[in-house]
Write an enzyme that holds these catalytic residues in place. Structure first.
Site, PDB file in Angstrom:
ATOM      1  N   ASP A  33       0.845  -1.200   0.000  1.00  0.00           N
ATOM      2  CA  ASP A  33       0.000   0.000   0.000  1.00  0.00           C
ATOM      3  C   ASP A  33       0.878   1.247   0.000  1.00  0.00           C
ATOM      4  OD1 ASP A  33      -2.139  -1.700   0.204  1.00  0.00           O
ATOM      5  OD2 ASP A  33      -2.315  -1.482   2.381  1.00  0.00           O
TER       6      ASP A  33
HETATM    7  N1  URA Z   1      -1.309  -5.929   3.943  1.00  0.00           N
HETATM    8  C1  URA Z   1      -1.789  -4.671   3.917  1.00  0.00           C
HETATM    9  O1  URA Z   1      -2.819  -4.382   4.486  1.00  0.00           O
HETATM   10  N2  URA Z   1      -1.085  -3.740   3.253  1.00  0.00           N
HETATM   11  C2  URA Z   1       0.078  -3.993   2.622  1.00  0.00           C
HETATM   12  O2  URA Z   1       0.687  -3.086   2.037  1.00  0.00           O
HETATM   13  C3  URA Z   1       0.579  -5.299   2.662  1.00  0.00           C
HETATM   14  C4  URA Z   1      -0.134  -6.264   3.334  1.00  0.00           C
END
Ligand code: URA
Length: 235
Positions: free
Chosen positions: A103
């Site tokens: 993310d």
């Molecule tokens: N899980 C999440 O919620 N975000 C990420 O970036 C990776 C795994």
């Protein structure tokens, strides 16, 4: 392989630039200046010198990056900065892409490559490549919640696969998952009424984040790391 293809795959020059530099006598093959770039060479055997630099052919590139906050895991985005923006022009020419997504506000270990086949294999759910994240949560995680998360939890119509959690405080620790659903860890914590406040990936399969890399820095995988990743050791 055509000489201009070699130079473009190695990120040295576009085909147009190669043609121009060849005319200027800047490209040598086995010691002889070549004036045209349509010449075919064996990249494993022939010696190519481009603007004074020996070009060593490598079919694919594998990069480890310490992803900072604020960058999206994509090759292009109309509005946001992407992890590709952290690479110099020479690397960007190689058609690299992020092997999996983090993310925008997740930090840490990101692999970038132009090896589509192996990236697909590493990301395929059936291969269960494990990924460990350091996390902090808004609220403490009870033993019961930890167990529910570890066994598999409903994140909105999908039950997550079993995972492993090591708490090192009441609201922080490491979580290892073997899949990669959209916002998976955030949704898992939300499913127990909690919220992720910090998330950093520290391993991807057999690879660990090189802690000497500052946020936003990158390096090539070592030969040994490449071998471990591609041979699936510890995956
Ligand atoms: N899980 C999440 O919620 N975000 C990420 O970036 C990776 C795994």
């Amino acid at each position: 392989m055509r000489i201009d293809k070699l130079l473009s795959e190695m990120g040295k020059a576009t085909r147009k630039e190669s043609a121009r530099l060849a005319r200027l006598g800047k490209i040598l093959v086995n010691g002889a200046v070549i004036k045209k770039c349509d010449m075919h060479i064996d990249p494993e055997k022939d010696t190519v010198i481009f603007c004074g630099e020996r070009i060593v052919y490598k079919r694919f590139t594998y990069i480890m990056m310490n992803k900072p906050e604020g960058y999206v895991s994509a090759t292009e985005d109309g509005r946001e900065m992407t992890v590709l923006d952290l690479l110099p022009e020479e690397e960007r020419r190689k058609e690299l892409f992020p092997c999996g997504r983090l993310d925008k506000n997740t930090l840490g270990l990101m692999i970038l490559t132009n090896d589509g086949e192996n990236a697909h294999r590493l990301l395929s759910p059936k291969n269960h490549v494990s990924k460990t994240y350091r996390f902090k949560s808004k609220l403490p995680i009870s033993e019961g919640e930890k167990q529910r998360l570890e066994l598999g939890i409903d994140i909105g119509g999908y039950i997550t696969k079993p995972c492993k959690i090591k708490l090192d405080g009441e609201a922080s620790g490491e979580i290892t998952i073997t899949e990669g659903k959209y916002h998976q860890i955030k949704r898992m914590l939300e499913a127990v009424g909690n919220k992720i406040t910090y998330l950093e990936r520290i391993t991807f399969g057999p690879l660990s984040l090189d802690t000497s890399l500052e946020r936003g820095e990158w390096r090539y995988l070592s030969e040994n790391e490449e071998k471990k990743l591609l041979e699936g050791e510890n995956i």
